[in-house]
Write a protein that holds these residues in place. Structure first.
Motif, short mmCIF file in Angstrom:
data_model
loop_
_atom_site.label_atom_id
_atom_site.label_comp_id
_atom_site.label_asym_id
_atom_site.label_seq_id
_atom_site.Cartn_x
_atom_site.Cartn_y
_atom_site.Cartn_z
N LEU A 137 0.83 -1.21 0.00
CA LEU A 137 0.00 0.00 0.00
C LEU A 137 0.86 1.25 0.00
O LEU A 137 0.48 2.28 -0.58
N GLU A 138 2.03 1.21 0.65
CA GLU A 138 2.92 2.36 0.67
C GLU A 138 3.34 2.77 -0.74
O GLU A 138 3.52 3.94 -1.03
N LEU A 139 3.49 1.78 -1.62
CA LEU A 139 3.90 2.07 -2.99
C LEU A 139 2.87 2.93 -3.72
O LEU A 139 3.21 3.67 -4.65
N PHE A 140 1.60 2.85 -3.29
CA PHE A 140 0.54 3.60 -3.95
C PHE A 140 -0.08 4.64 -3.01
O PHE A 140 -1.23 5.00 -3.16
N ARG A 141 0.71 5.13 -2.06
CA ARG A 141 0.19 6.09 -1.09
C ARG A 141 -0.37 7.35 -1.76
O ARG A 141 -1.44 7.83 -1.40
N ILE A 142 0.36 7.91 -2.73
CA ILE A 142 -0.09 9.14 -3.38
C ILE A 142 -1.41 8.90 -4.09
O ILE A 142 -2.34 9.73 -4.00
N GLU A 143 -1.53 7.76 -4.79
CA GLU A 143 -2.78 7.46 -5.49
C GLU A 143 -3.93 7.29 -4.49
O GLU A 143 -5.05 7.75 -4.75
N LEU A 144 -3.66 6.66 -3.35
CA LEU A 144 -4.71 6.45 -2.36
C LEU A 144 -5.16 7.77 -1.74
O LEU A 144 -6.35 7.98 -1.49
N LEU A 179 -4.51 -0.86 -10.13
CA LEU A 179 -4.38 -1.69 -11.33
C LEU A 179 -4.11 -0.88 -12.60
O LEU A 179 -3.78 -1.46 -13.64
N TYR A 180 -4.22 0.44 -12.54
CA TYR A 180 -3.96 1.27 -13.72
C TYR A 180 -2.55 1.02 -14.27
O TYR A 180 -2.32 1.04 -15.48
N ARG A 291 5.06 -1.56 -9.82
CA ARG A 291 5.31 -0.26 -9.20
C ARG A 291 6.68 -0.20 -8.54
O ARG A 291 7.35 0.83 -8.57
N GLN A 292 7.13 -1.31 -7.96
CA GLN A 292 8.46 -1.34 -7.35
C GLN A 292 9.54 -1.15 -8.40
O GLN A 292 10.53 -0.45 -8.17
#
Length: 373
Positions: A137-144, A179-180, A291-292
């Protein structure tokens, strides 16, 4: 205070809670905003939490609600910026990751709330997303965070319309905010290198003849691949200003056919060398792995930029260091973008500007970069 929770884990879950906060009570909370109260410790007797939407089991929803109530009472729930932590729920044998964020609808206070003797009730929302691990979830923090802010548009709607739109929005968070990145890689394959370079160089990209979903996916990817947050904000602002002022070709992507067609597409060896890693990750279908790899790509770009800046400082007084700068730019595969970035950063440093000017001339002569008009 009253709050509502929404949750989901299929395979990732969401939960939305409605929080009702009592203002103007004997505890002296009159005239305090909900945001202020969220930063202070608040007794659980001062607020209530109610469920608005969830795809969790009843037991797990109750456990998550109790967890959020404890966080609220400690003032550990922030507005506009989500928090990610591990939480023990009965839906899994081990702790799951939970992203939670305070969302406040933009509603003016009622006239009665300004009366000294009145007790007003302010409602806001706690949004929760559940995932497998905190790192994922940290990898997508900005999106969240952006997705949580987007929820406010639905919360500001008329009361009857809130429930109608909230559930579809919440149930789509994983599809839209995570998933984008997989969809973009699947669509562009090897041509992803063009988007990678566009993100690094702040080159505008226009998507034509496509639905809004593809446009949004491309916009999200360009934002995720940019170096925003990794370089100084003033340098980023200067880069964006220069790119908007200087004449340049907008990259146009025509999606009228199954295979997108590009106009004014520009790539470089650095971006192309990363494509095999991206395509290999596509076999697993894991968006967090993709994403990584993207984060590793950005990290390498930053490392190369820092190396070049170090060489430039040395080249101000050392001709051999100037040669090292040239060799580095020629061999790194990303010399066109790096030179553009350091040129902006050193615009007010005459010694460094002289070095950059000489490097540009060398690069033009070698055909590594093309002179601008």
């Amino acid at each position: 205070m009253h709050a509502t929770v929404i949750s989901s884990l299929d395979p990732f879950m969401s939960l939305l809670l409605l929080r009702s906060l009592q203002l103007g009570d004997e505890g002296g909370r009159r005239n305090e905003s909900p945001e202020t109260c969220s930063k202070d410790t608040v007794s659980q007797e001062d607020f209530s939490l109610s469920l608005l939407a969830s795809n969790l089991s009843v037991v797990a929803e109750s456990e998550l609600r109790a967890f959020i109530a404890k966080r609220l009472s400690k003032g550990a729930v922030l507005s506009r910026m989500g928090t990610i932590t591990a939480v023990d729920l009965s839906i899994a044998e081990q702790a799951v990751a939970c992203y939670y964020c305070l969302v406040q609808p933009d509603q003016p206070p009622s006239p009665e709330s300004n009366r000294p003797e009145s007790k007003s009730v302010v409602t806001d929302y706690i949004l929760c997303f559940l995932g497998s691990t905190e790192k994922s979830l940290e990898l997508f923090r900005i999106e969240l965070d952006k997705y949580a802010q987007g929820l406010q548009l639905h919360l500001d709607a008329e009361v009857g319309a809130v429930e109608l739109h909230i559930q579809p929005y919440l149930s789509s968070w994983y599809e839209d905010a995570v998933l984008y990145i997989r969809r973009v890689l699947q669509l562009f394959q090897n041509r992803l290198a063009v988007l990678l370079r566009a993100a690094l160089s702040h080159t505008p990209v226009e998507v034509k003849d496509s639905d809004n979903k593809i446009k949004q996916d491309v916009e999200r990817f360009l934002s995720a691949a940019s170096l925003q947050g990794l370089i100084q904000e003033n340098m980023l602002a200067s880069l964006c200003k220069v790119m908007t002022e200087e004449p340049q070709n907008v990259i146009i992507i025509n999606c009228s056919e199954p295979t997108p067609a590009f106009q004014n597409a520009v790539s470089n060896k650095f971006c192309e060398d990363w494509i095999p890693s991206f395509l290999n990750s596509l076999e697993s279908g894991n968006p967090f792995l993709i994403r990584q790899i993207l984060e590793n790509f950005k990290l390498k770009a930053i490392q190369d930029m820092n190396s070049l800046k170090r060489y430039i400082r040395q080249a101000e007084t050392n001709n051999y260091a100037l040669f090292k700068c040239f060799v580095f730019l020629k061999n790194c595969g990303n010399g066109d973008v790096l030179l553009q970035n350091v040129k902006v950063e050193h615009v007010e440093m005459p010694e460094a500007q002289n070095v950059v000017k000489v490097l540009e001339e060398f690069m033009y002569e070698e055909g590594v970069i093309t002179p601008t008009n």
